[in-house]
Design an enzyme around this catalytic site. Structure first.
Site, PDB file in Angstrom:
ATOM      1  N   TYR A  25      -0.774  11.075   1.847  1.00 48.62           N
ATOM      2  CA  TYR A  25      -1.903  10.910   0.925  1.00 48.62           C
ATOM      3  C   TYR A  25      -3.228  10.860   1.695  1.00 48.62           C
ATOM      4  CZ  TYR A  25      -4.643   8.973  -2.971  1.00 48.62           C
ATOM      5  OH  TYR A  25      -5.580   8.756  -3.951  1.00 48.62           O
TER       6      TYR A  25
ATOM      7  N   ARG B 182      -8.784  -6.323  -1.774  1.00 48.58           N
ATOM      8  CA  ARG B 182      -9.102  -5.094  -2.476  1.00 48.58           C
ATOM      9  C   ARG B 182     -10.312  -5.413  -3.369  1.00 48.58           C
ATOM     10  NH1 ARG B 182      -5.825  -3.729   0.718  1.00 48.58           N
ATOM     11  NH2 ARG B 182      -4.056  -2.292   0.467  1.00 48.58           N
TER      12      ARG B 182
HETATM   13  N1  UDP Z   1       0.619  -5.480  -3.692  1.00 49.45           N
HETATM   14  C1  UDP Z   1       1.247  -6.706  -3.905  1.00 49.45           C
HETATM   15  N2  UDP Z   1       2.188  -6.775  -4.862  1.00 49.45           N
HETATM   16  C2  UDP Z   1       2.560  -5.733  -5.641  1.00 49.45           C
HETATM   17  C3  UDP Z   1       1.920  -4.492  -5.433  1.00 49.45           C
HETATM   18  C4  UDP Z   1       0.953  -4.400  -4.443  1.00 49.45           C
HETATM   19  O1  UDP Z   1       0.935  -7.683  -3.232  1.00 49.45           O
HETATM   20  O2  UDP Z   1       3.435  -5.903  -6.489  1.00 49.45           O
HETATM   21  C5  UDP Z   1      -0.442  -5.400  -2.679  1.00 49.45           C
HETATM   22  C6  UDP Z   1      -0.307  -4.223  -1.694  1.00 49.45           C
HETATM   23  O3  UDP Z   1       0.501  -4.587  -0.590  1.00 49.45           O
HETATM   24  C7  UDP Z   1      -1.751  -3.987  -1.317  1.00 49.45           C
HETATM   25  C8  UDP Z   1      -2.537  -4.353  -2.578  1.00 49.45           C
HETATM   26  O4  UDP Z   1      -1.652  -5.157  -3.364  1.00 49.45           O
HETATM   27  O5  UDP Z   1      -2.146  -4.845  -0.275  1.00 49.45           O
HETATM   28  C9  UDP Z   1      -2.952  -3.136  -3.393  1.00 49.45           C
HETATM   29  O6  UDP Z   1      -1.822  -2.325  -3.536  1.00 49.45           O
HETATM   30  P1  UDP Z   1      -1.785  -1.067  -4.489  1.00 49.45           P
HETATM   31  O7  UDP Z   1      -0.413  -0.492  -4.387  1.00 49.45           O
HETATM   32  O8  UDP Z   1      -2.273  -1.441  -5.833  1.00 49.45           O
HETATM   33  O9  UDP Z   1      -2.855  -0.028  -3.923  1.00 49.45           O
HETATM   34  P2  UDP Z   1      -3.484   0.309  -2.491  1.00 49.45           P
HETATM   35  O10 UDP Z   1      -4.843  -0.302  -2.541  1.00 49.45           O
HETATM   36  O11 UDP Z   1      -2.647  -0.291  -1.391  1.00 49.45           O
HETATM   37  O12 UDP Z   1      -3.487   1.788  -2.452  1.00 49.45           O
END
Ligand code: UDP
Length: 303
Positions: free
Chosen positions: A163, A229
């Site tokens: 990606y 985030r």
């Molecule tokens: N995350 C989490 N629990 C979940 C899904 C995601 O703690 O059930 C964390 C993930 O490890 C990351 C953040 O939330 O640090 C955002 O993850 P997401 O998959 O939404 O998108 P990313 O910003 O990583 O593309």
């Protein structure tokens, strides 16, 4: 090579400023929100989507609208339209880490072969081209907040590379078309976004936490929850995309687009728990190469 030929008779629009706009990935989360918005504004929309990781339900209310056309197609196959288009918004690519890692080769092809097909189409129609790039361009960033002049810190062979590197090479390709053919291109780096039409099962943190909380399960925090985030509501993002598309020729970006309010995943989990009857959370291992911090520097966009 699959050639899709469409001959559509357009009904003359009452809105004299109406444009004919191609939205690729138009059945996905952001794409479908954009289609709804453009139709509401009176534009004609051609929505293209492979439906591999999106849902036709997201555009179901638009199907009978005379200004809306849906074509099921993969942007990796050549798309031929025998009528004029003014603008192309490319939102076709799986965007959740879980989804884009299912078929990494296809994810890369979507960002290179698919994007080149659309650039050729934009060149042929002399249409503006807007790319939904991503904050993943910055990888696990060593500069915080992330500015557009930061080149990023990406593992080129890690699980997210299909990606991240795909979106990076897409930017390279888009700027090559701009330089070689003077194509009117716009590149927007989208940060985490949420809102209606997100796939509740796509594995991202917002739908995960909400579905877990509403079904009375514990939230799954990956790692220690200290990673951050910044979450933007989709309506605000759509406004930003449209402003960028409306910018004058030569204003290419790349430009960040997102909410600069940063939050840790733990804080987010607590906020969800306090609003629901969720019994709390459990910790799970942090996925490899999960970025530790993410927050857009929005100065350029504001300017
Ligand atoms: N995350 C989490 N629990 C979940 C899904 C995601 O703690 O059930 C964390 C993930 O490890 C990351 C953040 O939330 O640090 C955002 O993850 P997401 O998959 O939404 O998108 P990313 O910003 O990583 O593309």
């Amino acid at each position: 090579m699959l050639k899709i030929l469409f001959s559509l008779l357009f009904i003359t629009s009452i809105n004299l400023n109406a444009k004919t706009i191609l939205v690729t990935g138009g059945c996905g989360f952001i794409g479908s929100n954009l289609c709804h918005n453009l139709i509401k504004e009176g534009d004609e929309v051609i929505c293209v989507d492979s439906l591999v990781c999106s849902s036709i339900q997201n555009i179901a209310p638009l199907i009978n609208n005379p200004n809306f056309y849906f074509i099921q197609a993969d942007i990796c196959d050549e798309l031929t339209l025998d009528f004029e288009i003014d603008e192309i918004y490319n939102l076709a690519c799986p965007a959740s880490p879980v989804t884009y890692q299912v078929d990494p080769i296809q994810t890369l092809r979507t960002s290179f072969v698919g994007v080149e097909n659309l650039l050729k189409l934009a060149k042929k129609h002399n249409a503006k081209f807007l790319q939904s790039s991503t904050s993943e361009i910055y990888g696990d960033p060593l500069v915080h907040p992330q500015t557009e002049i930061y080149w990023g810190n990406v593992n080129p062979i890690g699980p997210r590379a299909c990606y991240d590197e795909g979106k990076r090479v897409a930017e390279t390709l888009i700027f090559a078309y701009h330089k070689q053919y003077d194509l009117d291109v716009k590149v927007v780096r989208i940060f985490n976004t949420y809102g209606p039409n997100m796939n509740p099962k796509d594995g991202r943190v917002v739908p995960n936490f909400i579905t877990q909380a509403l079904s009375g399960n514990r939230l799954t925090i990956y790692g220690d929850g200290s990673q951050t985030r910044s979450f933007c509501y989709v309506d605000d993002l759509i406004q930003g995309l449209k402003l960028m598309m409306a910018s004058k020729k030569g204003y290419t970006g790349p430009v960040n687009l997102g909410n600069p309010k940063e939050i840790t995943i733990s804080e987010f989990a607590h906020a969800v728990c306090s609003l629901t009857s969720s019994p709390g959370y459990i910790k799970k291992p942090l996925p490899q190469d999960d970025p530790t911090r993410r927050k857009p520097d929005m100065s350029l966009f504001r300017k």
